[in-house]
Motif scaffolding. Structure first.
Motif, PDB file in Angstrom:
ATOM      1  N   PRO A 204      31.711  67.779  32.906  1.00  0.00           N
ATOM      2  CA  PRO A 204      32.850  68.174  33.735  1.00  0.00           C
ATOM      3  C   PRO A 204      32.510  68.556  35.173  1.00  0.00           C
ATOM      4  O   PRO A 204      31.433  69.053  35.484  1.00  0.00           O
ATOM      5  CB  PRO A 204      33.404  69.392  32.988  1.00  0.00           C
ATOM      6  N   TYR A 206      34.907  70.647  38.379  1.00  0.00           N
ATOM      7  CA  TYR A 206      36.039  71.572  38.474  1.00  0.00           C
ATOM      8  C   TYR A 206      36.816  71.229  39.742  1.00  0.00           C
ATOM      9  O   TYR A 206      36.491  71.665  40.847  1.00  0.00           O
ATOM     10  CB  TYR A 206      35.553  73.026  38.449  1.00  0.00           C
ATOM     11  N   THR A 230      34.571  74.945  43.231  1.00  0.00           N
ATOM     12  CA  THR A 230      35.560  73.894  42.983  1.00  0.00           C
ATOM     13  C   THR A 230      35.510  72.867  44.112  1.00  0.00           C
ATOM     14  O   THR A 230      34.934  73.102  45.166  1.00  0.00           O
ATOM     15  CB  THR A 230      36.983  74.473  42.902  1.00  0.00           C
ATOM     16  N   THR A 257      39.065  67.699  35.392  1.00  0.00           N
ATOM     17  CA  THR A 257      37.607  67.790  35.232  1.00  0.00           C
ATOM     18  C   THR A 257      36.907  66.453  35.431  1.00  0.00           C
ATOM     19  O   THR A 257      35.699  66.352  35.195  1.00  0.00           O
ATOM     20  CB  THR A 257      37.241  68.371  33.845  1.00  0.00           C
ATOM     21  N   TRP A 271      27.437  72.366  39.132  1.00  0.00           N
ATOM     22  CA  TRP A 271      28.234  72.486  37.913  1.00  0.00           C
ATOM     23  C   TRP A 271      27.433  72.280  36.629  1.00  0.00           C
ATOM     24  O   TRP A 271      27.944  72.542  35.536  1.00  0.00           O
ATOM     25  CB  TRP A 271      29.359  71.441  37.926  1.00  0.00           C
ATOM     26  N   ALA A 297      34.538  73.945  29.628  1.00  0.00           N
ATOM     27  CA  ALA A 297      35.523  73.536  30.634  1.00  0.00           C
ATOM     28  C   ALA A 297      36.939  73.756  30.124  1.00  0.00           C
ATOM     29  O   ALA A 297      37.829  74.187  30.875  1.00  0.00           O
ATOM     30  CB  ALA A 297      35.306  72.077  31.009  1.00  0.00           C
ATOM     31  N   ASN A 301      39.574  76.224  32.086  1.00  0.00           N
ATOM     32  CA  ASN A 301      40.793  75.670  32.658  1.00  0.00           C
ATOM     33  C   ASN A 301      42.052  76.206  31.998  1.00  0.00           C
ATOM     34  O   ASN A 301      43.073  76.394  32.669  1.00  0.00           O
ATOM     35  CB  ASN A 301      40.747  74.145  32.595  1.00  0.00           C
TER      36      ASN A 301
END
Length: 314
Positions: A204, A206, A230, A257, A271, A297, A301
């Motif tokens: 993933p 972000y 992010t 993602t 990440w 993830a 989220n």
């Protein structure tokens, strides 16, 4: 002497008045607690929803695609949970490509109907697989946030509406049908739409939608507080259900993602995961099953989405 006493009396009254006002303000602050923070969304509950969606796929030809029995069964599964939790649900039927599709709309009672906050996800898969990452993950995340609203008996200022869209994979048909069918003036009552499409990719990133600065900031502030970097989402531009709302002038935000794009070394450095591989190696493939998600993830989220719903709904 008389003038001095009078001046002192006035000063004493003024001091007492100020002190009283301060004590009143302090008392009011104690009596009016700060708005409750969003609850932690149990990732185990979200994963269980994904297991159930996988079983629905297995029982219905291996997919949950538009026009196939697995799609309607997925919608019925989510609707039953929302009905039991006290939501006002409705099914919207539409036809696309000669097949019937379904949107599920769930309204939480209360809140200002002229200030609506929506959150949604597409619940159909491609015909080649179960679609657990794309987009069982978003569907399950939105479901558990909605159930958390009911569990908390949330009484927001704004009206809350959740949605699960059909036929996203064949051209955003479900969300377009919903937006196109809004009565005159109804689009203006929707203050924002939050989209969750692929929030648990196995390698993933972000990503946060950057279409609306205010909605984007709610998400980026949450991730920043968790020391999770992010990036602005670009791969989703026009490719998911938020586009139907954006095209109608409705502010949109959302989480992602990653899909078929390749994770760079820079992204892997911040990440984790594997550089040089796609964020989701099983994107739109038969291997998009329960083994194709990142629970970490998914957990992050789902919590970020809950935070946004609590924060933005007042």
């Amino acid at each position: 002497m008389i003038r001095t006493l009078k001046r002192r009396s006035v000063m004493a009254v003024t001091t007492c008045t100020a002190l009283g006002a301060t004590l009143l303000t302090f008392t009011q602050a104690q009596a009016e607690p700060a708005a409750a923070a969003a609850p932690d969304i149990p990732v185990g509950a979200v994963v269980q929803d994904l297991k159930d969606l996988q079983q629905i796929s297995d029982d219905n030809g291996g997919n949950r695609a538009h026009g196939q029995p697995g799609h309607k069964a997925s919608v019925d599964y989510v609707k039953a949970k929302l009905d039991a939790a006290g939501f006002e649900t409705s099914l919207q039927e539409f036809t696309h490509g000669g097949a019937t599709g379904y949107n599920l709309i769930a309204d939480w009672p209360g809140g200002d109907p002229n200030q609506v906050l929506m959150a949604g996800a597409h619940i159909d898969s491609v015909s080649d697989g179960s679609g657990i990452s794309d987009n069982g993950s978003g569907s399950a995340g939105v479901l558990e946030v909605a159930l958390a609203v009911a569990e908390a008996d949330l009484k927001p200022t704004k009206h809350l509406r959740f949605a699960w869209w059909g036929a996203e994979e064949v051209g955003l048909a479900g969300s377009r049908h919903y937006v196109d069918g809004l009565a005159a003036g109804q689009a203006e009552t929707i203050d924002g739409y939050l989209n969750a499409d692929m929030i648990a990719s196995p390698n993933p990133g972000y990503f946060v939608y950057d279409s609306d600065p205010a909605l984007e900031k709610v998400f980026t502030d949450w991730f920043s507080a968790k020391s999770i970097p992010t990036e602005a989402s670009t791969e989703t531009n026009g490719r998911s259900d938020h586009a139907s709302f954006q095209n109608a002038g409705i502010p949109v935000g959302g989480l992602f993602t990653g899909a078929g794009a390749t994770k760079t070394q820079e992204q892997a450095d911040k990440w984790g995961g594997t550089a040089g591989e796609s964020f989701d190696p099983c994107y739109h493939a038969s291997c998009d099953d329960l083994t194709n998600i990142s629970e970490e993830a998914l957990d992050r989220n789902a919590d970020a989405l809950a935070h946004a719903v609590w924060e933005l709904s007042g």
